[in-house]
Scaffold this active site. Structure first.
Site, PDB file in Angstrom:
ATOM      1  N   GLY A   9       4.780  -0.913   2.749  1.00 52.03           N
ATOM      2  CA  GLY A   9       5.586  -1.686   1.823  1.00 52.03           C
ATOM      3  C   GLY A   9       6.371  -2.722   2.592  1.00 52.03           C
ATOM      4  O   GLY A   9       5.873  -3.797   2.917  1.00 52.03           O
ATOM      5  N   GLU A  47       9.616  -7.937  -3.589  1.00 50.83           N
ATOM      6  CA  GLU A  47       9.528  -9.132  -2.730  1.00 50.83           C
ATOM      7  C   GLU A  47      10.576  -9.102  -1.618  1.00 50.83           C
ATOM      8  O   GLU A  47      11.209 -10.103  -1.285  1.00 50.83           O
ATOM      9  CB  GLU A  47       9.625 -10.418  -3.558  1.00 50.83           C
ATOM     10  CG  GLU A  47       8.412 -10.613  -4.452  1.00 50.83           C
ATOM     11  CD  GLU A  47       8.115 -12.061  -4.779  1.00 50.83           C
ATOM     12  OE1 GLU A  47       8.309 -12.935  -3.920  1.00 50.83           O
ATOM     13  OE2 GLU A  47       7.669 -12.313  -5.903  1.00 50.83           O
ATOM     14  N   GLU A 105       0.846  -1.194   0.000  1.00 52.04           N
ATOM     15  CA  GLU A 105       0.000   0.000   0.000  1.00 52.04           C
ATOM     16  C   GLU A 105       0.880   1.243   0.000  1.00 52.04           C
ATOM     17  O   GLU A 105       2.085   1.152   0.232  1.00 52.04           O
ATOM     18  CB  GLU A 105      -0.914  -0.002   1.234  1.00 52.04           C
ATOM     19  CG  GLU A 105      -1.871  -1.173   1.293  1.00 52.04           C
ATOM     20  CD  GLU A 105      -2.821  -1.091   2.482  1.00 52.04           C
ATOM     21  OE1 GLU A 105      -2.771  -0.078   3.219  1.00 52.04           O
ATOM     22  OE2 GLU A 105      -3.610  -2.031   2.666  1.00 52.04           O
ATOM     23  N   HIS A 135      30.004  -2.948 -23.185  1.00 57.17           N
ATOM     24  CA  HIS A 135      29.423  -2.601 -24.485  1.00 57.17           C
ATOM     25  C   HIS A 135      29.668  -1.142 -24.873  1.00 57.17           C
ATOM     26  O   HIS A 135      29.374  -0.751 -26.012  1.00 57.17           O
ATOM     27  CB  HIS A 135      27.912  -2.877 -24.485  1.00 57.17           C
ATOM     28  CG  HIS A 135      27.556  -4.316 -24.680  1.00 57.17           C
ATOM     29  ND1 HIS A 135      27.816  -5.286 -23.745  1.00 57.17           N
ATOM     30  CD2 HIS A 135      26.953  -4.954 -25.724  1.00 57.17           C
ATOM     31  CE1 HIS A 135      27.383  -6.453 -24.182  1.00 57.17           C
ATOM     32  NE2 HIS A 135      26.857  -6.280 -25.383  1.00 57.17           N
ATOM     33  N   GLN A 168      29.019  -1.354 -19.347  1.00 58.41           N
ATOM     34  CA  GLN A 168      30.340  -0.736 -19.505  1.00 58.41           C
ATOM     35  C   GLN A 168      31.140  -1.429 -20.602  1.00 58.41           C
ATOM     36  O   GLN A 168      31.802  -0.773 -21.417  1.00 58.41           O
ATOM     37  CB  GLN A 168      31.106  -0.798 -18.175  1.00 58.41           C
ATOM     38  CG  GLN A 168      32.391   0.006 -18.148  1.00 58.41           C
ATOM     39  CD  GLN A 168      32.119   1.506 -18.107  1.00 58.41           C
ATOM     40  OE1 GLN A 168      31.035   1.934 -17.728  1.00 58.41           O
ATOM     41  NE2 GLN A 168      33.109   2.296 -18.523  1.00 58.41           N
ATOM     42  N   THR A 224       1.580  -6.588  -9.382  1.00 59.96           N
ATOM     43  CA  THR A 224       1.909  -7.244 -10.647  1.00 59.96           C
ATOM     44  C   THR A 224       0.776  -8.137 -11.115  1.00 59.96           C
ATOM     45  O   THR A 224       0.123  -8.803 -10.315  1.00 59.96           O
ATOM     46  CB  THR A 224       3.191  -8.085 -10.480  1.00 59.96           C
ATOM     47  OG1 THR A 224       4.238  -7.246  -9.988  1.00 59.96           O
ATOM     48  CG2 THR A 224       3.617  -8.713 -11.792  1.00 59.96           C
TER      49      THR A 224
END
Length: 386
Positions: free
Chosen positions: A135, A370, A131, A345, A343, A162
């Protein structure tokens, strides 16, 4: 205790992982970037997972399940997490948060009514716990459910839920204050709310940093009236029941995170072999090779942690500490590997067309959802006696 050593899994687990890996590569990966870009829910992918029986993996056949176990679910989540965390969390939440509470705590009538739909994947369930003011402190729940004759009347709101607003979402399990004990402490119960109940409303989808193809909404309950028999489990024990669901779910989230961490390794190895700078593949430079080696070590260690927690769970032994450790190290591995992969890439890693960019945006929530990193540390400290 079941032997879940990395590298020596029983054949049925190995074959399941291979099947899901092939599905992830051929069905999920080709559409992942488009769904992420458009913020659209991947209904066609979900139907594919349903056809494979993935939503029913850990449930008995009598309820429409596949007769497997929770570790089988974790293996599937790891493979999906390598290519698309949004798809993986859709499965995880549909099973762990949607169907599992009904299976763990439901009456036989509730199981017969809901599980065949949920385990088939033709319908999704969600769990309304968080809520605006509750949390990590879920005990601060403000949503109420008042008994009125043969009904519960629910009022309140939930957020960050979800699978709560898709076209196939049919059930939300809601935690609500149903009374007070002698000391005035809130008694929290869980209640099943079909999504077609008058007064139930899913608000507009969130505009998120990541997990853009995952369905997430705020929910409001305005005089939502459901039958008294929709109480899930014992009155006043809803929060305690959900803590068990969270313990199990942490192993599943750890598996998803391991998939994300490994996906970053795989993408980085491929790129480091192909990308040339100063006349040679960048993977031949120790700075890059050692960075990828550390990434692989993180993924391996996190995988070992969730395997261990799952083995304890399947053996019926205490696993709270091990689940918290697995969730902690796996979520951090995913975030660390995503940063390092980006990094490696270089400028390409900052482009959304590359999978590592999506992992970089997606992985942060693994350290929050979770149970935050701080909650995991608190649980581990308690378990060692502090």
């Amino acid at each position: 205790m079941t032997d879940l050593s990395t590298g020596s899994l029983p054949d049925e687990y190995t074959q399941l992982a291979k099947t899901v890996r092939d599905f992830a590569r051929t069905v999920v990966a080709p559409v992942a970037a488009q769904h992420d870009r458009d913020h659209t829910f991947p209904y066609e992918v979900v139907r594919g997972m349903a056809d494979m029986g993935l939503f029913g993996l850990p449930f008995p056949e009598e309820y429409g399940g596949m007769g497997g176990d929770y570790f089988a679910l974790c293996l599937a989540l790891e493979e999906l997490g390598k290519v698309d965390q949004s798809v993986a969390i859709t499965l995880e939440a549909g099973v762990s948060l949607g169907a599992m509470p009904v299976y763990r705590f439901g009456t036989e009538a509730q199981k017969q009514e809901w599980l065949p739909r949920l385990t088939s994947g033709r319908a999704l369930g969600a769990f309304g716990l968080t809520e605006p003011g509750a949390g990590s402190d879920a005990g601060g729940t403000r949503t109420t459910a008042v008994r009125d004759g043969d009904s519960w009347v629910i009022n309140g709101s939930k957020q960050f839920i979800t699978n709560s607003g898709t076209d196939i979402t049919e059930l939300v399990t809601v935690t609500a204050v149903t009374g007070r004990d002698a000391s005035g402490k809130a008694q929290i119960s869980s209640i099943l709310v079909p999504t077609n109940t008058p007064g139930f409303e899913a608000g507009p989808a969130y505009d998120k940093v990541g997990w853009n193809a995952s369905d997430t909404h705020p929910l409001t309950f305005t005089d939502v009236r459901v039958p008294a028999e929709n109480l899930l489990g014992e009155e006043g024990r809803g929060y305690a029941g959900f803590l068990r669901i969270l313990d199990e779910g942490r192993i599943a989230i750890a598996a998803l995170a391991v998939g994300a961490a490994q996906g970053c390794v795989d993408e980085s190895v491929k790129y480091a072999r192909e990308r040339e700078a100063f006349g040679t593949a960048i993977g031949r430079n120790q700075a890059i090779a050692f960075k990828i080696a550390r990434m692989e070590a993180r993924a391996y260690a996190a995988r070992t942690a969730y395997y261990d927690a799952a083995a304890l769970m399947l053996a019926g032994k205490p696993f709270k500490k091990e689940a918290a450790i697995a969730k902690l190290v796996a979520s951090e591995a995913a975030m660390d590997n995503a940063r390092d992969a980006t990094q490696i890439h270089g400028g390409y890693g900052f482009m959304n067309e590359y999978a590592v960019a999506r992992h970089y945006r997606d992985s942060k929530i693994l350290e929050i959802g979770e149970g935050t990193t701080e909650v995991q540390l608190m649980l581990i400290a308690r378990q060692v006696g502090l």
